[in-house]
Design a protein around this motif. Sequence first.
Motif, PDB file in Angstrom:
ATOM      1  N   ASN A 461      -1.988   2.836  -3.440  1.00  0.00           N
ATOM      2  CA  ASN A 461      -0.775   2.567  -2.663  1.00  0.00           C
ATOM      3  C   ASN A 461      -0.842   1.165  -2.041  1.00  0.00           C
ATOM      4  O   ASN A 461      -0.642   0.964  -0.848  1.00  0.00           O
ATOM      5  CB  ASN A 461      -0.562   3.604  -1.568  1.00  0.00           C
ATOM      6  N   GLU A 462      -1.118   0.182  -2.910  1.00  0.00           N
ATOM      7  CA  GLU A 462      -1.201  -1.204  -2.472  1.00  0.00           C
ATOM      8  C   GLU A 462      -0.345  -2.086  -3.376  1.00  0.00           C
ATOM      9  O   GLU A 462      -0.300  -1.879  -4.591  1.00  0.00           O
ATOM     10  CB  GLU A 462      -2.652  -1.710  -2.505  1.00  0.00           C
ATOM     11  N   ILE A 463       0.302  -3.050  -2.769  1.00  0.00           N
ATOM     12  CA  ILE A 463       1.081  -4.038  -3.519  1.00  0.00           C
ATOM     13  C   ILE A 463       0.296  -5.343  -3.504  1.00  0.00           C
ATOM     14  O   ILE A 463      -0.195  -5.777  -2.457  1.00  0.00           O
ATOM     15  CB  ILE A 463       2.472  -4.243  -2.892  1.00  0.00           C
ATOM     16  N   TYR A 464       0.180  -5.967  -4.683  1.00  0.00           N
ATOM     17  CA  TYR A 464      -0.486  -7.256  -4.782  1.00  0.00           C
ATOM     18  C   TYR A 464       0.551  -8.299  -5.189  1.00  0.00           C
ATOM     19  O   TYR A 464       1.316  -8.085  -6.135  1.00  0.00           O
ATOM     20  CB  TYR A 464      -1.607  -7.213  -5.826  1.00  0.00           C
ATOM     21  N   THR A 465       0.578  -9.415  -4.479  1.00  0.00           N
ATOM     22  CA  THR A 465       1.499 -10.489  -4.818  1.00  0.00           C
ATOM     23  C   THR A 465       0.721 -11.791  -4.970  1.00  0.00           C
ATOM     24  O   THR A 465      -0.294 -12.014  -4.308  1.00  0.00           O
ATOM     25  CB  THR A 465       2.580 -10.681  -3.738  1.00  0.00           C
ATOM     26  N   GLY A 466       1.221 -12.645  -5.850  1.00  0.00           N
ATOM     27  CA  GLY A 466       0.627 -13.966  -6.040  1.00  0.00           C
ATOM     28  C   GLY A 466       1.702 -15.017  -5.852  1.00  0.00           C
ATOM     29  O   GLY A 466       2.885 -14.754  -6.112  1.00  0.00           O
ATOM     30  N   VAL A 474      -2.722  -8.937  -0.449  1.00  0.00           N
ATOM     31  CA  VAL A 474      -2.779  -7.472  -0.533  1.00  0.00           C
ATOM     32  C   VAL A 474      -1.952  -6.894   0.598  1.00  0.00           C
ATOM     33  O   VAL A 474      -2.156  -7.223   1.772  1.00  0.00           O
ATOM     34  CB  VAL A 474      -4.235  -6.969  -0.420  1.00  0.00           C
ATOM     35  N   TRP A 475      -0.985  -6.009   0.227  1.00  0.00           N
ATOM     36  CA  TRP A 475      -0.129  -5.341   1.210  1.00  0.00           C
ATOM     37  C   TRP A 475      -0.458  -3.862   1.171  1.00  0.00           C
ATOM     38  O   TRP A 475      -0.382  -3.219   0.132  1.00  0.00           O
ATOM     39  CB  TRP A 475       1.341  -5.561   0.859  1.00  0.00           C
ATOM     40  N   SER A 476      -0.845  -3.310   2.327  1.00  0.00           N
ATOM     41  CA  SER A 476      -1.316  -1.927   2.359  1.00  0.00           C
ATOM     42  C   SER A 476      -1.022  -1.321   3.736  1.00  0.00           C
ATOM     43  O   SER A 476      -0.815  -2.035   4.712  1.00  0.00           O
ATOM     44  CB  SER A 476      -2.804  -1.876   2.058  1.00  0.00           C
TER      45      SER A 476
END
Length: 477
Positions: A461-466, A474-476
């Motif tokens: 349940n984590e979103i990774y953005t570059g 890392v968004w958690s």
Amino acid sequence: MDGRRITATRRPCCGRRVVAKKRPRSGGDGFVNSVKKLQRREICSKRDRSFSMSNAQERFRNIHLQEEYDTHDPKGHSSMVLPFLKKRSKVIEIVSAQDIVFALVQSGVCAAFSRETNERICFMNVSPDEVIRSLFYNKNNDSLITVSVYASDNFSSLKCRTTRIEYIRRGKPDAGFPLFESESLKWPGFVEFDDVNGKVLTYSAQDSIYKVFDLKNYTMLYSISDKNVQEIKISPGIMLLIFTKASGHVPLKILSIEDGAVLKSFNHLLHRNKKVDFIEQFNEKLLVKQENENLQILDVRNSELTEVSRTEFMTPSAFIFLYENQLFLTFRNRTVAVWNFRGELVTSFEDHLLWHPDCNTNNIYITSDQDLIISYCKADSEDQLLEGNAGSINISNILTGKCLAKIKATNSLPPEECNCSSKCSGKNCSSSKRFQASRMRSTVADALEDITALFYDEERNEIYTGNRIGMVHVWSN
């Protein structure tokens, strides 16, 4: 999202046909049995839709910026000799496998990071002149496939390599082995990974031969040799062969993906002297659109034809097919729409204006249940005044178009704020989250600027953005 095609061109971007994930299903004759499909829908074990929506809202309610990784090595990766590999570059692709996050930047460097230690494990470039073009996580054997070009070959041929995740975790990216060495994948040759059917399709332009390999063990299953084949489209269980356009029609063949057996051959009538915008296959449905003409949806089983007015359905820049829901998404002018195969518009999304006009599918994630779409979007006018150049990460329900959650600079915990459950001031907090946040240089607004790649890890349940300077966030919750 699965089904990606990498062409042997020197350009960093590549044409891709993207399909949403589908649960494995048993083999058949290639065509989906409609009765069984309806039965499955009625007795489906999925959660109640309203509960699913509220659960999704809760899942993303407190999500915040937690960690930051840098793909750039200021000293320069010791094995890299090409000058442009040592420069900072934007992230173009993110893939997560177990506890490892892979980030590929436009220059061709790929870095692997551990979510357990929050450290960079290694670079995946194992040759000094290697430029990695794309990544594919093969769940069948728990390995990462890298598709690369090399300076020694004038960047003209694709080379594939597979490395088990356990070796990467140990910092040994060179412990893998090459794939498809017998194939000449020079432009306009390509390799396409199809996770839905568990197959790999290669095209050798040198001898005009398509080959299908098993994704589990990479053995070749069969080949297709016909210089008149202009394009191949893959759907669950079948392949559509599109041949050179004839006078007033285009010859088509539908093959079994398992053994290449011809299931159906037919011609589709076309308007003369009009460009074909696209021909797409979705199970038993064929979608054909010509320039300034209506969309045609043909049922290849009974030749039943449905037309959608060209004023209602304008040629999109990209498709995403939702195999579980028997729907498809279209992308056009930063907007997303959902259609069924009766040619009816099912959903228009609220508050979902995509940031990138070119519909970069690396900025979009469809969940495996095909109920949510996660995208990098433009902030609304009110938020834009407060957030400046920062966009937002929107989580929307595909069937209703409702925005369930939004990550934006004004509603996310700042990285320096303590998220410890105890009632502490945050100054002397010993929690790991406090420690991770203290190492971050980016603010939430910084992290939401110029996002160039996005990936959602459903298990963690984590979103990774570059972003454009090679940082991964890392968004958690």
